[in-house]
Design a protein around this motif. Structure first.
Motif, PDB file in Angstrom:
ATOM      1  N   THR A  72      10.209  49.066 -22.865  1.00 18.36           N
ATOM      2  CA  THR A  72      10.894  48.190 -23.822  1.00 18.36           C
ATOM      3  C   THR A  72      10.012  47.013 -24.212  1.00 18.36           C
ATOM      4  OG1 THR A  72      12.996  48.785 -22.787  1.00 18.36           O
ATOM      5  CG2 THR A  72      13.015  46.903 -24.267  1.00 18.36           C
ATOM      6  N   LEU A  73       9.374  46.387 -23.222  1.00 20.34           N
ATOM      7  CA  LEU A  73       8.479  45.267 -23.513  1.00 20.34           C
ATOM      8  C   LEU A  73       7.292  45.721 -24.356  1.00 20.34           C
ATOM      9  CD1 LEU A  73       8.504  43.491 -20.029  1.00 20.34           C
ATOM     10  CD2 LEU A  73       9.389  42.548 -22.165  1.00 20.34           C
ATOM     11  N   ASN A  74       6.785  46.916 -24.073  1.00 20.35           N
ATOM     12  CA  ASN A  74       5.675  47.431 -24.871  1.00 20.35           C
ATOM     13  C   ASN A  74       6.120  47.669 -26.309  1.00 20.35           C
ATOM     14  OD1 ASN A  74       2.918  48.346 -25.046  1.00 20.35           O
ATOM     15  ND2 ASN A  74       3.702  50.428 -25.223  1.00 20.35           N
ATOM     16  N   ALA A  75       7.365  48.147 -26.478  1.00 24.17           N
ATOM     17  CA  ALA A  75       7.894  48.372 -27.833  1.00 24.17           C
ATOM     18  C   ALA A  75       7.987  47.067 -28.615  1.00 24.17           C
ATOM     19  CB  ALA A  75       9.269  49.038 -27.765  1.00 24.17           C
ATOM     20  N   LEU A  76       8.304  45.979 -27.921  1.00 24.95           N
ATOM     21  CA  LEU A  76       8.437  44.688 -28.599  1.00 24.95           C
ATOM     22  C   LEU A  76       7.113  44.208 -29.196  1.00 24.95           C
ATOM     23  CD1 LEU A  76      10.822  42.808 -26.147  1.00 24.95           C
ATOM     24  CD2 LEU A  76      11.370  43.691 -28.417  1.00 24.95           C
ATOM     25  N   ARG A  77       5.995  44.792 -28.754  1.00 25.29           N
ATOM     26  CA  ARG A  77       4.706  44.438 -29.348  1.00 25.29           C
ATOM     27  C   ARG A  77       4.632  44.858 -30.807  1.00 25.29           C
ATOM     28  NH1 ARG A  77       0.677  47.621 -26.225  1.00 25.29           N
ATOM     29  NH2 ARG A  77      -0.812  46.637 -27.649  1.00 25.29           N
ATOM     30  N   ALA A  78       5.481  45.813 -31.195  1.00 20.34           N
ATOM     31  CA  ALA A  78       5.494  46.254 -32.592  1.00 20.34           C
ATOM     32  C   ALA A  78       5.947  45.153 -33.527  1.00 20.34           C
ATOM     33  CB  ALA A  78       6.415  47.469 -32.756  1.00 20.34           C
ATOM     34  N   ALA A  79       6.656  44.144 -32.985  1.00 22.19           N
ATOM     35  CA  ALA A  79       7.120  43.033 -33.817  1.00 22.19           C
ATOM     36  C   ALA A  79       5.982  42.102 -34.187  1.00 22.19           C
ATOM     37  CB  ALA A  79       8.209  42.245 -33.094  1.00 22.19           C
ATOM     38  N   ARG A  80       4.869  42.185 -33.427  1.00 26.18           N
ATOM     39  CA  ARG A  80       3.738  41.319 -33.725  1.00 26.18           C
ATOM     40  C   ARG A  80       2.940  41.905 -34.868  1.00 26.18           C
ATOM     41  NH1 ARG A  80       2.270  40.940 -27.975  1.00 26.18           N
ATOM     42  NH2 ARG A  80       0.200  41.697 -28.537  1.00 26.18           N
ATOM     43  N   GLN A  81       2.480  41.042 -35.753  1.00 29.48           N
ATOM     44  CA  GLN A  81       1.724  41.465 -36.930  1.00 29.48           C
ATOM     45  C   GLN A  81       0.393  42.090 -36.510  1.00 29.48           C
ATOM     46  OE1 GLN A  81       2.342  41.032 -40.358  1.00 29.48           O
ATOM     47  NE2 GLN A  81       0.405  41.999 -40.835  1.00 29.48           N
ATOM     48  N   PRO A  82       0.111  43.331 -36.956  1.00 30.31           N
ATOM     49  CA  PRO A  82      -1.212  43.887 -36.689  1.00 30.31           C
ATOM     50  C   PRO A  82      -2.259  43.196 -37.563  1.00 30.31           C
ATOM     51  CG  PRO A  82       0.032  45.345 -38.106  1.00 30.31           C
ATOM     52  CD  PRO A  82       0.971  44.221 -37.718  1.00 30.31           C
ATOM     53  N   ALA A  83      -3.503  43.587 -37.409  1.00 27.00           N
ATOM     54  CA  ALA A  83      -4.571  42.985 -38.208  1.00 27.00           C
ATOM     55  C   ALA A  83      -4.168  42.991 -39.672  1.00 27.00           C
ATOM     56  CB  ALA A  83      -5.845  43.785 -38.027  1.00 27.00           C
TER      57      ALA A  83
ATOM     58  N   ILE B  21      10.596  55.993 -27.479  1.00 27.28           N
ATOM     59  CA  ILE B  21      10.392  56.042 -28.926  1.00 27.28           C
ATOM     60  C   ILE B  21      11.444  55.234 -29.689  1.00 27.28           C
ATOM     61  CG2 ILE B  21      10.009  57.547 -30.898  1.00 27.28           C
ATOM     62  CD1 ILE B  21       7.970  57.744 -28.581  1.00 27.28           C
ATOM     63  N   PRO B  22      12.767  55.369 -29.363  1.00 28.44           N
ATOM     64  CA  PRO B  22      13.759  54.599 -30.132  1.00 28.44           C
ATOM     65  C   PRO B  22      13.494  53.093 -30.139  1.00 28.44           C
ATOM     66  CG  PRO B  22      14.854  56.238 -28.776  1.00 28.44           C
ATOM     67  CD  PRO B  22      13.413  56.249 -28.376  1.00 28.44           C
ATOM     68  N   ALA B  23      13.056  52.544 -29.010  1.00 27.74           N
ATOM     69  CA  ALA B  23      12.802  51.102 -28.965  1.00 27.74           C
ATOM     70  C   ALA B  23      11.693  50.721 -29.941  1.00 27.74           C
ATOM     71  CB  ALA B  23      12.433  50.678 -27.545  1.00 27.74           C
ATOM     72  N   VAL B  24      10.631  51.536 -30.007  1.00 26.88           N
ATOM     73  CA  VAL B  24       9.544  51.262 -30.959  1.00 26.88           C
ATOM     74  C   VAL B  24      10.055  51.385 -32.390  1.00 26.88           C
ATOM     75  CG1 VAL B  24       7.278  52.015 -31.785  1.00 26.88           C
ATOM     76  CG2 VAL B  24       7.775  52.026 -29.347  1.00 26.88           C
ATOM     77  N   GLN B  25      10.893  52.396 -32.643  1.00 30.54           N
ATOM     78  CA  GLN B  25      11.426  52.583 -33.996  1.00 30.54           C
ATOM     79  C   GLN B  25      12.248  51.382 -34.454  1.00 30.54           C
ATOM     80  OE1 GLN B  25      13.350  56.568 -33.900  1.00 30.54           O
ATOM     81  NE2 GLN B  25      12.221  56.869 -35.795  1.00 30.54           N
ATOM     82  N   VAL B  26      13.122  50.903 -33.569  1.00 37.46           N
ATOM     83  CA  VAL B  26      13.988  49.784 -33.940  1.00 37.46           C
ATOM     84  C   VAL B  26      13.169  48.529 -34.208  1.00 37.46           C
ATOM     85  CG1 VAL B  26      15.809  48.241 -33.111  1.00 37.46           C
ATOM     86  CG2 VAL B  26      16.004  50.687 -32.749  1.00 37.46           C
ATOM     87  N   VAL B  27      12.229  48.221 -33.321  1.00 43.74           N
ATOM     88  CA  VAL B  27      11.428  47.006 -33.483  1.00 43.74           C
ATOM     89  C   VAL B  27      10.531  47.124 -34.712  1.00 43.74           C
ATOM     90  CG1 VAL B  27       9.708  45.513 -32.405  1.00 43.74           C
ATOM     91  CG2 VAL B  27      11.514  46.510 -31.018  1.00 43.74           C
ATOM     92  N   THR B  28       9.965  48.307 -34.939  1.00 43.66           N
ATOM     93  CA  THR B  28       9.103  48.502 -36.110  1.00 43.66           C
ATOM     94  C   THR B  28       9.911  48.412 -37.390  1.00 43.66           C
ATOM     95  OG1 THR B  28       7.656  49.938 -34.814  1.00 43.66           O
ATOM     96  CG2 THR B  28       7.451  50.057 -37.191  1.00 43.66           C
ATOM     97  N   ALA B  29      11.114  49.009 -37.398  1.00 41.37           N
ATOM     98  CA  ALA B  29      11.979  48.905 -38.580  1.00 41.37           C
ATOM     99  C   ALA B  29      12.282  47.453 -38.894  1.00 41.37           C
ATOM    100  CB  ALA B  29      13.277  49.683 -38.355  1.00 41.37           C
ATOM    101  N   SER B  30      12.462  46.639 -37.844  1.00 44.07           N
ATOM    102  CA  SER B  30      12.709  45.216 -38.040  1.00 44.07           C
ATOM    103  C   SER B  30      11.481  44.513 -38.601  1.00 44.07           C
ATOM    104  CB  SER B  30      13.091  44.572 -36.706  1.00 44.07           C
ATOM    105  OG  SER B  30      12.998  43.178 -36.790  1.00 44.07           O
ATOM    106  N   ALA B  31      10.308  44.828 -38.035  1.00 43.03           N
ATOM    107  CA  ALA B  31       9.069  44.206 -38.514  1.00 43.03           C
ATOM    108  C   ALA B  31       8.838  44.556 -39.983  1.00 43.03           C
ATOM    109  CB  ALA B  31       7.890  44.667 -37.662  1.00 43.03           C
TER     110      ALA B  31
END
Length: 735
Positions: free
Chosen positions: A716-727, A402-412
């Motif tokens: 971690t790699l899956n969390a980095l997908r949060a940096a990609r723009q959704p639809a 969860i933390p990895a998704v939070q950090v990447v999403t906060a960045s996005a």
């Protein structure tokens, strides 16, 4: 005698007598480390809160002013087995680089040693049918030991040091079972070699370290990328400022020495170093940090500027409102830091699960050893299976899920100029099914604007803007802004209750009420086109203009409302404004559900009714009267222009004038929730599958090391997908 440390300069002084400090901490590897630090610090009665960020390897500590020396926090962390120092962005980048190089050296040594030991092992295996004498076999085993033992002592340091720190602090982290597995494998190999056995596992132990180091190195790289995605605002902060002295001289001072009320000089090409009001000079400012708008904005006397924005063309004298702490840039950085430190309910769930790891895995490994021996397996083989169990079980995937998704999403979100204030705001936002907007300052811009600017010729607008610049009245300021903030017209006089006047080319120029400017007939025509606008007239000789001044819709408000509808959220307006003004905005945006003239308590009643119907309400508001509703709603968002009370009540804050972040944030929040659940399920399923395989003896320590490292990398790699723009909902709106 050691020099006395003074860390008071790194202490952050907050409201309510709360002091805090952010520390970079070495050796944080897993949820066990997080638990050890937070529990260890919370035992100190003077410490109010200790929060560990696993992805960033930082600890935020808060205490009551005067109750604790900041140096004592670092001493307390040292006693827990963790080296800590005040967080500095530049020092963090250096430490990350040093750690990566260190891991790369260990990896190279382990890889080189593993290749040589494997060659010796191949020779032993090829001679197992009797082609090799026991003396030669023992020699090759001892030669392997001569390579393996120093290699393990050197290349295994990241695991051994971490495990020792944890044990000294009376805790157990993920490196304890790894260290135990390596030591047992090497110790058993030495015993077997001394007993002239055919089997030794030096090659497996060194390959185990090699694979673990590959995982640790790649994990370090992923964490660095995750930290980089979180953004670095430090580069926007000025270290010094040029103060303008009363005698006209200048002096360059540290930003900490600049106080509110000082006058500072900002040269062309410099970043604005303070928040303040322009007193002298004209220029263009890149305000993309604040508004998201990349086009330069003209700026002059009376305009507000913020630290971190770029002065492009002219020198400015700026009267300081805030410098260093208290600036908008400082607030943005604080919100960004808070976003990646906050805990969501998913994080708390994964933390609890990861904390159970250490006792559970040791008990499982011991049970495996005893069970296989009881079933008649040789103790050497049973021990190898137990070592595999120790290694294959991975709490890292749970700790990072969860933390990895939070950090990447906060960045996005930060790149879209959105700041999270609560850890579970993303989860609650993803659940929202109805959006309630305030009107004034939320759907509309907070400052009045010129509504009929396209009907006014440039020369008349420039003349009216110069006269308007002499007044601080909000309607006059709207005209001045529309004219590009020209210098005030010399000789302008304010006529109380009427407006402004000045003598220009021997003819009186007026700006004020239509009656004062003798433009009533023109005002009636403009009023029919803009029935909700305030009217202000200008006259110079025979030339007369009537300006319609009112609140414009925020940019992309229409597209945002359409995007929300496509996301399945029903938009509503709850406003305290008059009926005609709310109806006009609702009609323009196509919102069918709206109510006007509501007091703050009446807005709360509407939210209660929606909640009683099972609706999850997202409240978007900015005013003082919106604060109770923002706090009451399931989740809430405010623009950065909101009052401080509204910002304090909101879960999320967005920068700039555009309303686009509201719809975009919901789309990103839904994607983040999906990634969080994917990571949690992967971590659970990995352990559910991997542990039985290891207990059954179908895996080797080598396979276990590869699997354990791989599971951390997957989440971690899956969390980095949060940096990609959704639809992109707004892009679809325009298509």
């Amino acid at each position: 005698m050691a020099a006395q440390q003074d860390l008071s300069v790194f202490v952050r002084h907050g409201e309510g007598g709360v002091a805090g400090m952010e520390l970079a901490v070495e050796g944080i590897r897993c949820a066990g480390c997080m638990h050890a630090i937070e529990n260890g610090l919370s035992k100190d009665a003077a410490i109010l809160k200790a929060r560990v960020n696993l992805a960033l390897k930082r600890v935020t500590v808060e205490w009551r002013e005067g109750a604790l020396r900041p140096e004592a926090v670092i001493e307390r962390l040292g006693a827990l087995g963790f080296k800590a120092y005040p967080f500095l962005p530049s020092a963090e980048r250096d430490s990350v680089t040093v750690e990566e190089r260190r891991l790369l050296r260990y990896l190279a040594v382990a890889g080189f040693a593993a290749m040589n030991i494997m060659l010796l092992s191949v020779s032993v295996w090829s001679g197992a049918n009797g082609d090799i004498s026991p003396v030669t076999r023992d020699f090759f085993h001892w030669l392997s030991a001569l390579i393996a033992l120093p290699t393990a002592a050197y290349a295994g340091r990241p695991f051994f040091e971490s495990a020792l720190r944890a044990l000294r602090a009376g805790a157990v982290n993920m490196d304890v079972p790894i260290t135990l597995g390596i030591v047992l494998a090497l110790g058993m190999s030495v015993v077997e070699t001394a007993n002239h056995s055919d089997h030794a596992y030096f090659d497996g132990a060194v390959m185990l370290i090699f694979f673990l180091l590959i995982g640790r190195y790649l994990d370090q790289m992923m964490r660095r990328r995750t930290r980089d995605l979180a953004g670095n605002l430090a580069a926007l902060k000025a270290e010094t400022a040029t103060r303008l002295m009363p005698d006209g001289t200048t002096v360059t001072l540290p930003i900490a020495a600049i106080a509110p009320g000082d006058l500072v000089l900002v040269q062309p090409g410099e970043r604005v170093c303070v928040d303040g009001i322009v007193e002298t000079g004209h220029s263009e400012i890149d305000r993309s940090l604040v508004t998201g708008e990349t086009d330069p904005a003209p700026i002059g006397a009376g305009a507000q500027v913020h630290a971190g924005t770029m002065n492009l063309t002219g020198a400015l004298g700026v009267r300081v409102v805030a410098a260093g702490a208290g600036t908008l840039l400082d607030e943005i950085e604080r919100l960004m830091s808070q976003a990646v430190e906050s805990r969501s309910r998913y994080v708390r769930l994964s933390d609890r699960a990861a904390r159970l790891y250490a006792p559970l895995v040791h008990a499982t490994a011991l049970a495996t050893l005893v069970g296989w021996i009881a079933f008649g397996l040789a103790w050497q083989e049973a021990l190898i299976i137990a070592i595999t169990v120790l290694i294959i079980t991975c709490p890292c995937a749970l700790g990072l899920a969860i933390p990895a998704v939070q950090v990447v999403t906060a960045s996005a979100l930060f790149r879209r100029q959105v700041m999270l204030k609560e850890g579970d705001a993303l989860e609650r936002l993803a659940e929202a099914d109805v959006v309630v907007f305030d009107k004034t300052g939320t759907l509309t811009l907070p400052e009045p604007d010129l509504l009929n600017v396209e009907t006014i010729d440039a020369s008349s607008l420039a003349a009216a803007g110069a006269l308007a610049a002499a007044s601080r009245h909000p309607l006059a300021q709207a005209i001045s802004r529309a004219a590009g903030l020209p210098a005030p017209l010399p000789g302008a006089q304010e006529r109380r209750g009427l407006g402004l006047s000045a003598l220009v080319d021997g003819i009186e120029m007026r700006l004020g009420s239509p009656a004062f400017c003798e433009a009533q007939a023109l005002a009636e025509r403009v009023s029919t086109e803009h029935p909700t606008a305030s009217l202000i007239a200008w006259r110079h000789g025979d030339r007369a203009i009537v300006f319609a001044v009112g609140q414009k819709l925020r940019p992309e408000a229409q597209a945002c409302v359409e995007a929300l509808a496509r996301l399945g959220l029903a938009p509503m307006i709850l406003s305290g404004d008059r009926d005609s003004a709310v109806a006009a905005v609702a009609r323009e945006l196509g919102i069918t559900q709206w109510r006007s003239g509501l007091r703050p308590d009446e807005k709360l009643h509407v939210l209660d009714d929606l909640a009683a119907q099972g609706r999850k309400v997202l409240m978007v508001g900015d005013g003082l009267n919106d604060a109770p509703a923002l706090a009451k709603a399931h989740v809430s968002i405010s623009p950065i222009s909101a009052t401080h009370l509204a910002q304090a009540a909101a879960d999320i804050v967005f920068l700039g004038d555009s309303l686009a972040p509201v719809a975009e944030t919901i789309a990103i929040a839904r994607k983040a929730r999906t990634l969080m659940m994917e990571n949690l399920w992967f971590a659970v399923l990995y352990n559910a599958v991997a542990v039985p395989i290891a207990v059954a003896g179908f895996a080797t320590p080598l396979v276990a090391a590869a699997a354990m490292s791989g599971s951390s990398l997957v989440v971690t790699l899956n969390a980095l997908r949060a940096a990609r723009q959704p639809a992109a909902p707004l892009a679809q709106a325009g298509s």
